[in-house]
Design a protein around this motif. Sequence first.
Motif, PDB file in Angstrom:
ATOM      1  N   ALA A   1       0.220   3.058 -13.125  1.00 28.88           N
ATOM      2  CA  ALA A   1       0.853   2.390 -14.268  1.00 28.88           C
ATOM      3  C   ALA A   1       0.475   0.915 -14.318  1.00 28.88           C
ATOM      4  O   ALA A   1       0.219   0.358 -15.396  1.00 28.88           O
ATOM      5  CB  ALA A   1       2.367   2.554 -14.189  1.00 28.88           C
ATOM      6  N   GLU A   2       0.422   0.265 -13.123  1.00 31.65           N
ATOM      7  CA  GLU A   2       0.055  -1.149 -13.086  1.00 31.65           C
ATOM      8  C   GLU A   2      -1.399  -1.357 -13.521  1.00 31.65           C
ATOM      9  O   GLU A   2      -1.705  -2.257 -14.295  1.00 31.65           O
ATOM     10  CB  GLU A   2       0.251  -1.708 -11.672  1.00 31.65           C
ATOM     11  N   GLN A   3      -2.295  -0.525 -12.988  1.00 31.66           N
ATOM     12  CA  GLN A   3      -3.709  -0.666 -13.322  1.00 31.66           C
ATOM     13  C   GLN A   3      -3.975  -0.388 -14.794  1.00 31.66           C
ATOM     14  O   GLN A   3      -4.855  -1.006 -15.403  1.00 31.66           O
ATOM     15  CB  GLN A   3      -4.540   0.277 -12.450  1.00 31.66           C
TER      16      GLN A   3
ATOM     17  N   PHE B   1       0.837  -1.198   0.000  1.00 36.45           N
ATOM     18  CA  PHE B   1       0.000   0.000   0.000  1.00 36.45           C
ATOM     19  C   PHE B   1       0.874   1.253   0.000  1.00 36.45           C
ATOM     20  O   PHE B   1       0.612   2.214  -0.731  1.00 36.45           O
ATOM     21  CB  PHE B   1      -0.920  -0.001   1.226  1.00 36.45           C
ATOM     22  N   GLN B   2       1.932   1.214   0.848  1.00 36.59           N
ATOM     23  CA  GLN B   2       2.837   2.360   0.890  1.00 36.59           C
ATOM     24  C   GLN B   2       3.539   2.554  -0.447  1.00 36.59           C
ATOM     25  O   GLN B   2       3.804   3.689  -0.859  1.00 36.59           O
ATOM     26  CB  GLN B   2       3.870   2.167   2.002  1.00 36.59           C
TER      27      GLN B   2
ATOM     28  N   PRO C   1      -4.120   6.113  -4.754  1.00 32.83           N
ATOM     29  CA  PRO C   1      -3.116   5.400  -5.552  1.00 32.83           C
ATOM     30  C   PRO C   1      -2.102   6.377  -6.133  1.00 32.83           C
ATOM     31  O   PRO C   1      -2.439   7.520  -6.455  1.00 32.83           O
ATOM     32  CB  PRO C   1      -3.951   4.732  -6.652  1.00 32.83           C
ATOM     33  N   ASN C   2      -0.847   5.889  -6.229  1.00 33.32           N
ATOM     34  CA  ASN C   2       0.207   6.757  -6.767  1.00 33.32           C
ATOM     35  C   ASN C   2       0.514   6.404  -8.224  1.00 33.32           C
ATOM     36  O   ASN C   2      -0.193   5.602  -8.851  1.00 33.32           O
ATOM     37  CB  ASN C   2       1.466   6.680  -5.907  1.00 33.32           C
TER      38      ASN C   2
ATOM     39  N   LEU D   1      -9.075   7.305  -9.278  1.00 34.16           N
ATOM     40  CA  LEU D   1      -8.469   8.593  -8.947  1.00 34.16           C
ATOM     41  C   LEU D   1      -7.105   8.328  -8.331  1.00 34.16           C
ATOM     42  O   LEU D   1      -6.985   7.541  -7.391  1.00 34.16           O
ATOM     43  CB  LEU D   1      -9.354   9.367  -7.971  1.00 34.16           C
ATOM     44  N   ALA D   2      -6.061   8.960  -8.844  1.00 37.01           N
ATOM     45  CA  ALA D   2      -4.699   8.766  -8.342  1.00 37.01           C
ATOM     46  C   ALA D   2      -4.011  10.118  -8.199  1.00 37.01           C
ATOM     47  O   ALA D   2      -4.383  11.097  -8.862  1.00 37.01           O
ATOM     48  CB  ALA D   2      -3.909   7.857  -9.282  1.00 37.01           C
TER      49      ALA D   2
END
Length: 758
Positions: A351-353, A334-335, A345-346, A407-408
């Motif tokens: 990028a992964e999603q 998560f971090q 999300p960062n 939303l990130a």
Amino acid sequence: MKVLRKNLWTLFLLFVLASTFMFAAVLWQRADSIYQSYDERQSNLVVLVNNALHSLFVSQGMLLDLLGQQLLQDGSLIDRVHSVPILDAMLSVSDGIVLFALSKPDGTMIAVSSNLLQSAGLPNLQDGEATGDSFRYALETDKLVLGRTYYLPTLKEWIIPVRKRITDHNGKVVGVMSAGLRLGKASHFFNQDIHGGIHHDVLLLRDRDYYLQYLSSEWMDQNIAFNRPVAASLLHQVLRDSGLTLEQAKSSASPVQYLNVVNRRQARTRGFALYNPEYELWVLSEIEQGFLHKQWLAIGIFYLPILLVIQFLAFLSFYHIHRTEIARHKELMFQATHDQLTRLPNRYYLAEQLQGWFAGQQRFAMLFVDMDNFKGVNDGFGHECGDRVLQEITARLQQVVSRQDLLARLGGDEFVVLTRNADTDSLLALARRLISIADTDFQVGHFSFSLGVSVGAACYPEHGTDFNSLMQAADIAMYEAKKHRNSVRIFVPAMQHDYLSKIQIEQRLRNAMNNHELYMMYQPKVDINGTLKGVEALVRWENAELGFVPPDQFIAVAEAAGLMPELGQFILYTVLQDMVQLQQTLQVEFPVAINISVKQILREHFVRDVLHSIDAAGMARNQVILEITENVFIDDMDLVVDLLHALHVAGVSLSMDDFGTGYSSLSALRRLPVDELKIDKSFIDNILSEEDARKMVQSIITIGGNYGMSLVAEGVETAEQAALLHAYGCECFQGYHFARPMRLADLQAFIQAAAVAG
């Protein structure tokens, strides 16, 4: 982390195997201990029984011998009348003996104890099936002879007959004394529970014919036990397991152990055998191996729950560690994939999603959301206040974004929204809701901020087919929207050309100073007669690849890329050096105007560094004019005003460039220590043809006059423009009509020519 979890359960498996092995080892040791304990007890029991029997038989032999001698001496050997009382008297004092009998050598009974007189006739012992063998053997030997165990109906008891021959003084056998040793509870010797229960037997086995003399357990029919010989294979098995020959076993002073001999209950036994050569008798003690197995099995059943509890507790411990590691892994993930401040999300998670969104082959859109004017919050009120604003904007954006969207936060004040609603109308509607919800003032403590957001949108697949290209398209669209603030722009290919051009300019600009591509031009400021009133320093850039790059292109790029402080220092240093050199050469003094960016003003120690540069160059402070534009007030009005006042107090003049085109107001102008107002070229261009332009120019001149500021008209290109401006009250001009921007050498020639003309 996977390796750790795998090793953790491998370690647990090893613990289970190790504890199980230790449990088995303990059981094995306990089994061995049980076997050794019972082996020792049986061995001792065999020796004890053998010694006790030997003592018993010795005493019985002596008793029979004495009794026979007494009868022989009394002459009662053939006198039944006199012999019976003697036998009865001896019977009464001989515990464990149930009868006495005196027989002739031919087997005929001469006398018996009175308890047998009620028997119908006395049998001939030599002819009896059960008595004949031992009787004849007693005639041949001088030792006590054991007869076959049999049941005596008269007395209703099982007895072991013992016989001893009686000889006269010439050694002639004159009779045989017999006694009956009772078995069972009435016996003094055989009434002891010398066996340990139904699983244990003590046996006396006659070697001559393998008939049992005694069997300690009473579960078996004694008619069967004592009236048929034991199979000879029993001794063969005993000898086979011991590894001894029959003679070796008989001569052994210690008990011989045997294993796996099947007893009368068809159970395998573990026992010991000891041979008594004096009475030709085997003493055996055997215990069923199944009973021993049950002993250590009972121990195993007792300790097995303990083992299972320990293993279960270990499992709980390992499971707790496993769960802790999973939780820790989730927290670390998560971090790694979320922003710590907003919990959104960062970039990594985004990028992964996106890979999954790309794999779906469905059209979707990316909205790049950037806050307007946020830097002023951090700089003016601190990062703690800025963090609270970011948390508030996050909460607001989450109200607009649906659960199907993502939303990130990319970092700083930049956010990204992924949405499946990629048609233009839906996309614009979502963007406007984001803009609307962010447009409301932010309240942090006692402070209120009006910020807003700019939104750039790009769609898959037309604007990008991977993370970087789609992000770049949305970013480009966002910067286009930022030019208008609080607006949205959807990416179009033309935007990319401008973006790439800026990137190219930024890359070349970083090396421009080192490559001596930047240089200074100076444009004179004159009165209506052309007399020099000062100059404005203008930076120029010529690149071998890009050619001449106009200032309005590369200055904005320098500000956005963070190059403005370095570029500004280069300009300040170069201009001061040029002006000092020129004024010393010409022995004249005139002010020089240097353009200052807001990025320079907000830099730490700006005022100190500027004053130090002026003094170090040897330039008079009152000959330096710093030109600022109205956009310096956008980020932090209060801070900028304080810095400008500090410069003004130090003797540096200030000029407001492009006045009337930006964001300033009369109230803001009143707070500023501005010495000069410059009328923007856009008004001058239309002053001859448009009434509005003329009115604006007149208003600016009036404002400057009211505040005691000097006025400079920029971009004067015709005599008519100059004349009209002069008529309105403007006394200083700058433009192609009077002089173009020029190099330092040309400026020197211009000044010299003006001096000659004057």
